[in-house]
Design a protein around this motif. Structure first.
Motif, short mmCIF file in Angstrom:
data_model
loop_
_atom_site.label_atom_id
_atom_site.label_comp_id
_atom_site.label_asym_id
_atom_site.label_seq_id
_atom_site.Cartn_x
_atom_site.Cartn_y
_atom_site.Cartn_z
N LEU A 664 0.80 -1.23 -0.06
CA LEU A 664 -0.01 0.05 0.02
C LEU A 664 0.97 1.12 -0.04
O LEU A 664 1.69 1.48 0.93
CB LEU A 664 -0.83 0.09 1.17
N ASP A 665 0.50 2.01 -1.05
CA ASP A 665 1.49 3.41 -1.18
C ASP A 665 2.87 3.28 -1.25
O ASP A 665 3.74 4.16 -1.05
CB ASP A 665 1.14 4.23 0.02
N GLY A 666 3.33 1.87 -1.99
CA GLY A 666 4.75 1.54 -2.08
C GLY A 666 5.29 2.39 -3.54
O GLY A 666 4.16 2.75 -4.33
N GLU A 667 6.24 2.31 -3.65
CA GLU A 667 6.77 2.88 -4.90
C GLU A 667 6.85 1.98 -6.08
O GLU A 667 7.46 0.94 -6.08
CB GLU A 667 8.45 3.32 -4.78
N ALA A 668 5.43 2.33 -6.85
CA ALA A 668 5.40 1.39 -7.93
C ALA A 668 6.13 1.84 -9.47
O ALA A 668 6.24 3.02 -9.66
CB ALA A 668 3.94 1.32 -8.24
N SER A 669 6.39 0.88 -10.18
CA SER A 669 6.79 1.42 -11.70
C SER A 669 6.13 0.17 -12.51
O SER A 669 5.97 -0.82 -12.10
CB SER A 669 8.27 1.47 -11.71
N GLN A 670 6.26 0.68 -13.97
CA GLN A 670 5.95 -0.68 -14.99
C GLN A 670 6.67 0.03 -16.27
O GLN A 670 7.22 1.03 -16.20
CB GLN A 670 4.25 -0.50 -15.04
N VAL A 671 6.71 -0.87 -17.18
CA VAL A 671 7.42 -1.14 -18.22
C VAL A 671 7.43 0.35 -19.05
O VAL A 671 8.28 0.68 -19.56
CB VAL A 671 7.05 -2.24 -19.15
N SER A 672 5.85 0.74 -19.09
CA SER A 672 5.63 2.02 -19.68
C SER A 672 4.63 2.99 -19.07
O SER A 672 3.58 2.52 -18.97
CB SER A 672 5.25 1.76 -21.17
N ASP A 673 5.10 3.93 -18.41
CA ASP A 673 4.23 4.85 -17.49
C ASP A 673 3.89 5.88 -18.62
O ASP A 673 4.34 7.02 -18.63
CB ASP A 673 4.85 5.39 -16.31
N TRP A 674 2.71 5.53 -19.42
CA TRP A 674 2.53 6.54 -20.65
C TRP A 674 1.44 7.44 -20.41
O TRP A 674 1.43 8.48 -21.23
CB TRP A 674 2.22 5.76 -21.64
N ALA A 675 0.52 7.25 -19.45
CA ALA A 675 -0.33 8.38 -18.90
C ALA A 675 -0.71 8.36 -17.53
O ALA A 675 -0.75 7.39 -17.02
CB ALA A 675 -1.82 7.89 -19.63
N PRO A 676 -0.67 9.60 -17.02
CA PRO A 676 -0.89 10.03 -15.55
C PRO A 676 -2.19 9.33 -14.97
O PRO A 676 -2.11 8.67 -13.96
CB PRO A 676 -0.93 11.43 -15.43
N ALA A 677 -3.34 9.05 -15.92
CA ALA A 677 -4.49 8.53 -15.20
C ALA A 677 -4.36 7.10 -14.88
O ALA A 677 -5.12 6.61 -14.30
CB ALA A 677 -5.50 8.84 -16.20
N TYR A 678 -3.42 6.25 -15.73
CA TYR A 678 -2.93 4.89 -15.67
C TYR A 678 -1.69 4.53 -15.18
O TYR A 678 -1.12 3.69 -15.58
CB TYR A 678 -3.52 4.18 -17.15
N SER A 679 -1.41 5.49 -14.14
CA SER A 679 0.30 5.39 -13.85
C SER A 679 0.29 4.02 -12.90
O SER A 679 -0.65 3.57 -12.43
CB SER A 679 0.75 6.60 -13.07
N ALA A 680 1.45 3.54 -12.76
CA ALA A 680 1.89 2.41 -11.86
C ALA A 680 1.20 2.59 -10.51
O ALA A 680 0.75 1.52 -9.93
CB ALA A 680 3.22 2.15 -11.85
N ASP A 681 1.25 3.73 -9.90
CA ASP A 681 0.73 3.92 -8.56
C ASP A 681 -0.59 3.74 -8.12
O ASP A 681 -1.05 3.38 -7.20
CB ASP A 681 1.38 5.16 -7.96
N LYS A 682 -1.48 3.60 -9.27
CA LYS A 682 -2.94 3.46 -9.25
C LYS A 682 -3.31 2.10 -8.62
O LYS A 682 -4.19 1.87 -8.12
CB LYS A 682 -3.43 3.76 -10.51
N ALA A 683 -2.21 1.00 -8.78
CA ALA A 683 -2.51 -0.17 -8.44
C ALA A 683 -2.16 -0.45 -6.84
O ALA A 683 -2.15 -1.55 -6.39
CB ALA A 683 -1.53 -1.25 -9.24
N VAL A 684 -1.57 0.67 -6.20
CA VAL A 684 -1.00 0.44 -4.79
C VAL A 684 -1.78 1.62 -3.91
O VAL A 684 -1.26 1.76 -2.87
CB VAL A 684 0.23 0.36 -4.55
#
Length: 800
Positions: A664-684
């Motif tokens: 929860l609220d950890g530092e998330a990343s993904q192969v392509s963070d292409w749009a702020p609305a769907y950024s990796a942090d939305k999953a935590v």
């Protein structure tokens, strides 16, 4: 255990409306407002209601005093009402005919001499759709009933009120001795079938129109987005069989005093400057005028005004933009209003939905409509947002000023065609709309759910507000809505109130809902925990009673609600409710076993609890019904959270440290963070209503969270996006490592320091990965060779 205040209020209203006929009228105490505590609760709430005397017995023979001024629909409705209450002989006579029956009912215009005399000192309002009603124990053998309308609709609505005054008791059927003066606060009240997804069926529309008559709703706007002849193929005439069905709907609407408004939505392809397109538009309106439609709408919502559909519009109106769009649209709408509406007998003013329909910002577009749109055209507005959390009088006044006329509110509730509503029935009563809106709005129409019959609970309360917003009481209105569906069965009403509480969440387009989920259950379960922690011996028995109420509610609803369409709409949600109730019952067994130091019993009950909860979570909404499908949501955030707390209590009993979500609220990343609305942090972020997603341009896409420190992980739960369909099954590789992971999946899987597990997504439930490992980095990888999106609504890393 003390019940919450809101539930007490609803149950108090329930006692009044269900116990109304149980005591003799002479024994009823006066409430101080001219009514008695056991007088029927009428919905919508009348403007004035007072007790004038004893109840009137309904005998087996009744004379209806009527003539050619009596509304035919009202007369039909009255005869049907009397027949349902075992009146075997009903004569329709004129005012000068001798009375033979013990009871006379005068039905007609309030100004007709016999009706006026029977009304005596009951006032009839000088307002459209108004009526006066008087049930008087004097004037005939048993008494006299007067139903006088200011117009035909008023007569019809007087009968709908009379329906709620008739009560069967142990000593016969009686009418409450009341005088009622009533009229609607808002001229337009009803629904707009304007949602995306599966349109209502013909049978559902026919049923809705009859329901609107009961609820005193007078407007239905036909605007289903997925009817091709309404939007995409608007130029094409309706096939003969479709036109015949529309004609039947118009006939049914007329029979219940509902205005059938036909909407045609040409904005996706119309050439505004084209005489051919304008002729096609009015030609299609003319075809449905010929089958009896007298109200029309040209919605221009959900279209682009940054491009033209034809080069001729650029030549006529200039480069596309707000001002140019306003010029093109006002010219079209004015043309329809002046050359079609005003030249056809009996047609109501044209309605429209502007392209900018859901805010309070002044723009060149709104300025163009304000200054140039014909004043007769009715403009719809969805509130300060598309799905507003609240609407107050000041906002409505601002909107009216922006469009230069009183706006017509298109309220996007209880519509469930957007992502945040996936898997939900929206059943909470209408709320957070300020009393006094009737002074500014020209009316309210609700955009309902794809599930037509299930929408009735919310629509009933919206009808109550639109009729008399100053007297609206959400708890009383909800109790009446449940009573309407359960036909007065007390157990059925209580079960429906429980079901509504479990389906109470009303989402917005954001992550914050405007009505919370299961507020009554949340308070009750909080009391259980407080009692349990305090050593109260009644805690577990109380929990069992709550669980029984939930588990038994579906069977009770199915036994007491005669509306088979409602039961069909709610079927999956009723099934899930029974399972969640069973899980809650098992949670009581877990706690009881812990208290008795019965380790084996606690473990077995926990396994049964989790099995029932998992089975409930696997149930999905009906395929093809909603634009956005998803797992059925019942009491989410309350029931599931309570069960997790029971599991934590059992872990503590076993001497295990509690599980917590280390991601929860950890530092998330993904192969392509292409749009702020769907950024990796939305999953935590703890919210299932949003999601992260990769671009879809990469093979073997991945998502990762850095926990900050190494954690003793027990399991990982993956939640796919809430609008993910059943066919979107994915094979996940979940990897845990104490050091940064290799760049490729193949290298990571061959790394001896990486713990991994392969799982297939379970449609409709979280993918649970039992992966006992210690690590700091958790990565989710798809082993696909084709470019693919990786969508995750939430990832929970449960560690001790």
């Amino acid at each position: 255990m003390a019940r919450s205040g809101r539930r007490l209020a609803a149950l108090s209203a329930l006692v009044v409306l269900l116990g109304a006929g149980s005591a003799p009228a002479v024994a009823d105490p006066d409430t101080g407002s001219g009514t008695r505590a056991t007088d029927p609760v009428v919905s919508p709430t009348p403007q004035q209601q007072s007790r004038i005397g004893s109840d009137v017995v309904v005998p087996g023979r009744v004379d209806i005093v009527a003539d050619d001024t009596t509304d035919a629909a009202a007369l039909t409705s009255l005869r049907e009402l009397l027949a349902r209450h075992d009146v075997t002989t009903v004569r329709t006579v004129t005012a000068d005919a001798p009375r033979r029956a013990p009871l006379a009912v005068h039905l007609g215009p309030a100004t007709r001499p016999d009706v006026a005399a029977a009304l005596r000192d009951t006032t009839v309002p000088d307002a459209a759709e108004g009526y006066g009603l008087r049930v008087d124990a004097t004037g005939h053998a048993l008494g006299t009933v007067a139903l006088g309308g200011t117009d035909a609709a008023g007569q019809y609505y007087a009968v709908q009120t009379l329906r709620q005054l008739i009560r069967s008791t142990g000593d016969g059927t009686r009418l409450a001795g009341l005088s009622i003066t009533d009229h609607p606060a808002m001229p337009l009240r009803g629904t707009i079938e304007g949602f995306y997804g599966s349109p209502w069926t013909h049978a559902e529309r026919l049923d809705q129109l009859a329901f609107y008559g009961d609820a005193k709703l007078n407007t239905y706007i036909y605007a289903p987005k997925d009817d091709p002849y309404h939007r995409d193929r608007w130029r094409e005439p309706y096939p003969a069989e479709d036109l015949a069905r529309l004609a039947e709907l118009v006939e049914r609407a007329d029979a219940h005093h509902v205005r059938f408004t036909f909407a045609l939505s040409p904005g996706t392809s119309i050439c505004y400057s084209s005489e051919r397109d304008r002729a096609a538009l009015t030609g299609k309106l003319g075809a449905v005028y010929d089958i009896g439609i007298r109200s029309f709408s040209i919605p221009l919502d959900d279209i682009s005004y940054t491009r033209w559909n034809c080069d001729a519009d650029r030549d006529t109106y200039g480069e596309p933009g707000r001002a140019a769009a306003a010029a093109a649209q006002t010219e079209l709408l004015n043309d329809v209003q002046r050359h079609f509406v005003e030249t056809h007998d009996g047609v109501q003013p044209l309605q429209t939905v502007p392209t900018e329909y859901g805010d309070l910002t002044d723009t060149d577009y709104k300025r163009g409509l304000r200054e140039h749109l014909d004043p007769a055209v009715v403009v719809m507005w969805t509130g300060p947002d598309v799905v507003p959390a609240s609407i107050d009088v000041d906002q409505a006044e601002q909107a009216s000023a922006l469009f230069g006329r009183d706006v017509f509110l298109w309220d996007n509730y209880p519509v469930n065609d957007f992502g945040q509503s996936a898997g939900r029935l929206l059943l909470a009563p209408y709320d957070k709309r300020e009393p006094g809106l009737s002074g500014t709005l020209s009316g309210i129409v609700s955009n309902p759910m794809n599930q037509a019959a299930a929408s009735k609970l919310a629509l009933f309360t919206i009808a109550d507000f639109a009729w008399n917003d100053h007297a609206y009481d959400r708890e009383r209105s909800l109790a009446r809505a449940a009573d309407y569906l359960a036909a007065g069965d007390p157990d059925g009403v209580r079960a429906l109130l429980t079901f509504v509480d479990l389906n109470h969440l009303a989402p917005t387009f954001g992550s914050q809902p405007w009505q919370e989920q299961a507020p009554e259950l949340r308070r009750d379960l909080d009391h259980v925990w407080a009692a349990y922690d305090g050593g109260d011996a009644d805690a577990v028995p109380t929990l069992r009673r709550i669980a029984d109420g939930i588990a038994d509610a579906p069977a009770t609803i199915r036994a007491s609600v005669a509306d088979q369409a409602f039961l069909a709409d709610a079927a999956n949600w009723l099934d899930a409710t029974e399972l969640w109730g069973r899980a809650l019952r098992e949670s009581a067994h877990v706690l009881a076993a812990i208290a008795a130091d019965d380790g084996a019993g606690a473990a077995e009950a926990r396994e049964r609890m989790r099995s029932a909860a998992d089975e409930a979570a696997a149930i999905r909404s009906v395929p093809g019904e909603n634009r956005v499908e998803g797992p059925v949501r019942i009491g989410d955030g309350v029931l599931d959270a309570f069960l997790e707390r029971v599991e934590a209590e059992h872990d503590e009993y076993l001497g295990l440290p509690p599980l917590h979500n280390a991601a929860l609220d950890g530092e998330a990343s993904q192969v392509s963070d292409w749009a702020p609305a769907y950024s990796a942090d939305k999953a935590v972020d703890g919210e299932l209503g949003n999601f992260s997603t990769t671009s879809g341009g990469e093979a073997q896409p991945w998502w990762q969270v850095d926990l900050g420190d190494a954690a003793a992980i027990e399991r990982i739960e993956l939640y796919n996006r809430v609008d993910c369909c059943a066919e979107r099954v994915r094979d996940y590789h979940v990897l845990v490592s104490e050091k940064p992971l290799p760049d490729t999946l193949a290298a990571a899987l061959s790394d001896p320091d990486v713990t991994s597990r392969h799982e297939t997504e379970q449609a409709g439930r979280p993918t649970t990965v039992d992966l006992a490992a210690t690590g700091r980095y958790v990565r989710v990888w798809l082993a696909t060779t084709d470019p693919t999106e990786l969508n995750l609504a939430e990832v929970r890393v449960l560690a001790r």
